[in-house]
Every structure is written in structure tokens, then in C-alpha cells.
Design a protein around this motif. Structure first.
Motif, PDB file in Angstrom:
ATOM      1  N   ARG A 196       7.113  -1.297   3.024  1.00 32.85           N
ATOM      2  CA  ARG A 196       6.179  -1.038   2.215  1.00 32.85           C
ATOM      3  C   ARG A 196       5.265  -2.348   2.056  1.00 32.85           C
ATOM      4  O   ARG A 196       4.378  -2.399   0.997  1.00 32.85           O
ATOM      5  N   THR A 234       3.072   0.483   5.211  1.00 40.45           N
ATOM      6  CA  THR A 234       2.484   1.465   4.779  1.00 40.45           C
ATOM      7  C   THR A 234       2.123   1.066   3.116  1.00 40.45           C
ATOM      8  O   THR A 234       2.738   0.636   2.735  1.00 40.45           O
ATOM      9  N   SER A 264      -0.861   4.053  -0.763  1.00 42.50           N
ATOM     10  CA  SER A 264      -1.394   5.492  -0.841  1.00 42.50           C
ATOM     11  C   SER A 264      -0.866   6.205   0.616  1.00 42.50           C
ATOM     12  O   SER A 264      -1.061   7.322   0.834  1.00 42.50           O
ATOM     13  N   GLY A 265       0.152   5.392   1.079  1.00 44.88           N
ATOM     14  CA  GLY A 265       1.104   5.962   2.473  1.00 44.88           C
ATOM     15  C   GLY A 265      -0.036   5.940   3.637  1.00 44.88           C
ATOM     16  O   GLY A 265       0.561   6.230   4.572  1.00 44.88           O
TER      17      GLY A 265
END
Length: 167
Positions: A14, A32, A35-36
Motif C-alpha cells: 500500500r 497500490t 484507489s487500488g
């Protein structure tokens, strides 16, 4: 685009890198965002030294930043590769002792970078279990999920180097 080998079912990190302790950062080449979306982790001159266990063009670091590259698999290592991990961990620990900021990175920033970072922590006085737990707490619970690397650390890289070299 996938961030892990096809045989791994772990989430992408993340963050591009995380601080493990003063002077020591761990990361990867991909992460990531909120928002992914998959993002590239590109190193500029944020760090005094970068250790890369995986390398990809265009991911830095900037010119003038000390950069050690030793590509290796996220799997069983040869005696030579374990020797390289030991040397990189020593160089990393020395740089931290000198007050420098070091990024240790691999593909996703979980296993290979975790192996070098944990060994560096051990040079700085941590025991293997404490180093592993600190890395998992600061980087990701998925850090050092390669149980072989965890065994290498708990057995000690000196012993592991000798045993692997017997084959």
C-alpha cells in the motif's frame, strides 16, 4: 499489471516504501494507491543509498545516489547469493550507523528486501524474531512471508551459507 509472481496470492503493498527504523526503509518497485491503482515506485534522491534485490529500468535511483544491485530469486538461494545478502546487510547496517538513510527494495518489497533488512537489523543488535516482527509491523504483515527466508534468518546466515554450500 501484476505485482507478484503468478504463484503468490498476496496483496500489493500500500506504499512504495516504509520506514522500518531510523535510517532503514524497505520497499519495492510497485505499490497500490488508495484507489487500488497500481503505481510505479520510482526512487529519486530521497535516500543516501539504495540496495536493489530486483532491478527494473526507469525505477531509479537518481544519478549520484549510491546503488548496490544484486538480483536474486524469491526462493532458494545459492551459497553465493546468501554471501551477497550478508555483505549487503553489513553495508546497510554500516550506512545506518553513519546516519545515512537506506532503502532496501525488491519487486514488491516483501521477501528479498525483508531478508536483507532483517539481517541488517540483526547487525544493529536485534535478534531474528524481533527483526522479522518489526518488519512485518512497519512494512506489511505479508513481509517475509517466504518461510525459507524466515528460516535462513532464524538459523543465522553464517550457518545457512555453510549448509547451502555443502550441496
Amino acid at each position: 499489471m501484476r505485482t507478484r509472481q503468478r504463484d503468490r496470492d498476496v496483496p500489493a503493498p500500500r506504499a512504495p516504501w516504509n520506514q522500518i527504523r531510523l535510517g532503514l526503509w524497505m520497499g519495492g518497485h510497485y505499490w497500490t494507491d488508495e484507489s487500488g491503482e497500481l503505481q510505479f515506485a520510482v526512487v529519486g534522491d530521497q535516500f543516501d543509498m539504495v540496495v536493489s534485490l530486483y532491478s527494473k529500468d526507469g525505477h531509479g535511483p537518481a544519478d549520484g545516489v549510491e546503488h548496490h544491485v544484486a538480483t536474486m530469486p524469491d526462493g532458494p538461494l545459492t551459497a553465493d547469493q546468501i554471501g551477497r545478502v550478508r555483505k549487503l546487510a553489513e553495508v546497510t547496517a554500516q550506512a545506518i550507523t553513519e546516519g545515512r538513510n537506506v532503502l532496501v527494495r525488491c519487486h514488491a518489497g516483501y521477501n528479498r528486501s525483508g531478508l536483507v533488512a532483517a539481517q541488517a537489523l540483526m547487525h544493529l543488535g536485534y535478534d531474528a524474531r524481533s527483526a522479522i516482527l518489526l518488519i512485518r509491523r512497519k512494512r506489511s504483515p505479508w513481509a517475509l512471508h517466504n518461510s525459507l527466508f524466515e528460516q535462513y534468518l532464524e538459523s543465522g546466515l553464517d550457518v545457512t551459507h555453510l549448509l547451502v554450500g555443502l550441496d
